[in-house]
Scaffold this motif. Structure first.
Motif, PDB file in Angstrom:
ATOM      1  N   PHE A  17     -45.667  68.866 -85.635  1.00 28.33           N
ATOM      2  CA  PHE A  17     -45.552  68.328 -86.979  1.00 28.33           C
ATOM      3  C   PHE A  17     -46.290  69.236 -87.964  1.00 28.33           C
ATOM      4  N   TYR A  19     -47.128  69.741 -92.543  1.00 30.74           N
ATOM      5  CA  TYR A  19     -47.024  69.285 -93.927  1.00 30.74           C
ATOM      6  C   TYR A  19     -47.378  70.464 -94.817  1.00 30.74           C
ATOM      7  N   GLN A  28     -49.880  70.643 -87.610  1.00 31.44           N
ATOM      8  CA  GLN A  28     -50.627  69.509 -87.075  1.00 31.44           C
ATOM      9  C   GLN A  28     -50.471  69.471 -85.558  1.00 31.44           C
ATOM     10  N   HIS A  50     -41.419  67.975 -90.366  1.00 31.54           N
ATOM     11  CA  HIS A  50     -42.370  67.563 -91.392  1.00 31.54           C
ATOM     12  C   HIS A  50     -42.934  66.189 -91.029  1.00 31.54           C
ATOM     13  N   SER A  51     -44.225  66.033 -91.180  1.00 31.61           N
ATOM     14  CA  SER A  51     -44.897  64.791 -90.778  1.00 31.61           C
ATOM     15  C   SER A  51     -44.502  63.584 -91.634  1.00 31.61           C
ATOM     16  N   LYS A  52     -43.871  63.802 -92.781  1.00 34.25           N
ATOM     17  CA  LYS A  52     -43.458  62.669 -93.612  1.00 34.25           C
ATOM     18  C   LYS A  52     -42.399  61.802 -92.933  1.00 34.25           C
ATOM     19  N   ILE A  54     -42.596  60.818 -89.704  1.00 32.98           N
ATOM     20  CA  ILE A  54     -43.188  60.059 -88.600  1.00 32.98           C
ATOM     21  C   ILE A  54     -43.019  58.557 -88.820  1.00 32.98           C
TER      22      ILE A  54
END
Length: 102
Positions: A17, A19, A28, A50-52, A54
């Motif tokens: 992941f 950002y 990450q 992208h961690s958005k 998750i």
């Protein structure tokens, strides 16, 4: 998800992941997936997301989330292997090809 259980045991996938902080990509945690388990081992395929996204996962919507991330430029992959070898190693995942846009 069904996708994770279809990953070959001998060829796990790394999912990392990230950002953005300004224009800088910040990496990450990495999760290693194989046959529905989290593992450590030799990896042939690296996905980055992208961690958005998750929070969007509900266990059964991996394909939907991956398609949206790919359309937005938030999903990528790399491997040390060429396309033919990857197709052979991950033939059990071909039914998900459209999900990831590959």
């Amino acid at each position: 998800s069904e996708f994770i259980t279809d990953i070959p045991e001998s060829d796990p996938i790394a999912l990392t992941f990230f950002y953005f902080e300004g224009n800088q990509k910040v990496w990450q945690d990495t999760v290693y997936l194989s046959k529905g388990e989290l593992i450590k081992g030799e990896v042939s395929l690296y996905l980055n997301l992208h961690s958005k996204y998750i929070e969007d996962f509900n266990g059964d919507n991996l394909c939907e989330v991956a398609k949206r991330a790919k359309e937005n430029g938030d999903l990528g992959f790399n491997s040390k292997y060429g396309r033919a070898k990857l197709l052979w190693k991950y033939k059990s995942l071909l039914k998900y090809r459209a999900c990831f846009g590959f």
